[in-house]
Design a protein around this motif. Structure first.
Motif, mmCIF file in Angstrom:
data_model
loop_
_atom_site.group_PDB
_atom_site.id
_atom_site.type_symbol
_atom_site.label_atom_id
_atom_site.label_comp_id
_atom_site.label_asym_id
_atom_site.label_seq_id
_atom_site.Cartn_x
_atom_site.Cartn_y
_atom_site.Cartn_z
ATOM 1 N N PRO A 19 0.818 -1.218 0.000
ATOM 2 C CA PRO A 19 0.000 0.000 0.000
ATOM 3 C C PRO A 19 0.856 1.274 0.000
ATOM 4 C CG PRO A 19 -0.274 -1.214 2.054
ATOM 5 C CD PRO A 19 0.581 -2.048 1.168
ATOM 6 N N GLN A 20 2.141 1.147 0.289
ATOM 7 C CA GLN A 20 3.041 2.297 0.240
ATOM 8 C C GLN A 20 3.244 2.800 -1.184
ATOM 9 O OE1 GLN A 20 4.323 4.122 2.748
ATOM 10 N NE2 GLN A 20 2.994 2.850 4.012
ATOM 11 N N LEU A 21 2.808 2.000 -2.167
ATOM 12 C CA LEU A 21 2.898 2.439 -3.554
ATOM 13 C C LEU A 21 1.929 3.598 -3.821
ATOM 14 C CD1 LEU A 21 4.166 2.014 -6.339
ATOM 15 C CD2 LEU A 21 2.406 0.292 -6.801
ATOM 16 N N ILE A 22 0.853 3.696 -3.044
ATOM 17 C CA ILE A 22 -0.123 4.770 -3.246
ATOM 18 C C ILE A 22 0.511 6.146 -3.019
ATOM 19 C CG2 ILE A 22 -2.293 5.787 -2.407
ATOM 20 C CD1 ILE A 22 -3.259 2.880 -1.920
ATOM 21 N N PRO A 23 1.117 6.414 -1.846
ATOM 22 C CA PRO A 23 1.730 7.743 -1.697
ATOM 23 C C PRO A 23 2.902 7.966 -2.645
ATOM 24 C CG PRO A 23 2.178 6.388 0.245
ATOM 25 C CD PRO A 23 1.196 5.646 -0.598
ATOM 26 N N ALA A 24 3.633 6.918 -2.982
ATOM 27 C CA ALA A 24 4.750 7.066 -3.923
ATOM 28 C C ALA A 24 4.241 7.487 -5.300
ATOM 29 C CB ALA A 24 5.541 5.765 -4.011
ATOM 30 N N LYS A 25 3.165 6.848 -5.755
ATOM 31 C CA LYS A 25 2.581 7.210 -7.044
ATOM 32 C C LYS A 25 1.979 8.615 -7.001
ATOM 33 C CE LYS A 25 2.285 3.456 -9.868
ATOM 34 N NZ LYS A 25 2.878 3.562 -11.179
ATOM 35 N N LEU A 26 1.381 8.983 -5.862
ATOM 36 C CA LEU A 26 0.808 10.325 -5.729
ATOM 37 C C LEU A 26 1.889 11.395 -5.833
ATOM 38 C CD1 LEU A 26 -1.891 9.814 -2.952
ATOM 39 C CD2 LEU A 26 -2.279 10.350 -5.366
#
Length: 171
Positions: A19-26
């Motif tokens: 789920p840490q991919l969400i802030p990274a993509k943002l």
């Protein structure tokens, strides 16, 4: 677990990406939107400074507005896109699924793997994730799995390479 795919595969247990991919993509979307908006705002700035008086006012404002609106839509979709991503290790191949409207399930046979590359950029490092790039002889079966937890990426790379070597030795 990623959302059920339209391409359901019997007996496949999907592992979701971090789920840490969400802030990274943002972060990536924000940076991309700001840069693009700055570039397409040059005619607006020139119009406001009087350097380009003949440029249509509506167009000078509309293009940056559309870019910012598009960026916001992309940012809203990031969490759903990330939750739709996952991977699975089967006996003979590695599966990767992604996509919201257009679902994709990519199967990479272990015997076709030429090399695996673990990548980590500064934003990924900040969020403790890495990308795993699978390369084969065919460009159509290459895959990049983003959002692998840093602690799992080395194990996954070594395990996939071992399976690939075993399949090549059996040929």
């Amino acid at each position: 677990m990623p959302a059920r795919t339209a391409i359901d595969l019997a007996g496949v247990e999907w592992t979701p990406v971090s789920p840490q991919l969400i802030p990274a993509k943002l972060v990536g979307e924000v940076i991309g939107t700001v840069i693009t908006a700055a570039v397409v705002s040059v005619p607006l700035v020139l119009k406001l400074l009087g350097v380009w008086p003949g440029y249509p006012v509506w167009l000078a404002w509309a293009v940056p507005a559309v870019v910012v609106l598009w960026g916001l839509v992309q940012m809203i979709l990031v969490p759903r896109r990330v939750r739709a991503m996952g991977f699975a290790e089967r006996e003979d191949d590695f599966l990767f699924t992604s996509g919201l409207w257009f679902r994709r399930v990519l199967a990479v046979p272990y015997g076709r793997l030429q090399y695996l590359d673990v990548k980590e950029g500064p934003v990924q490092r900040r969020f403790g994730i890495r990308s795993l790039e699978l390369q084969t002889a065919s460009a159509s079966t290459n895959a990049t799995v983003e959002g692998i937890p840093a602690e799992d990426s080395e194990r996954l790379r070594d395990q996939l390479m071992a399976r690939g070597q075993a399949r090549l030795a059996g040929l």
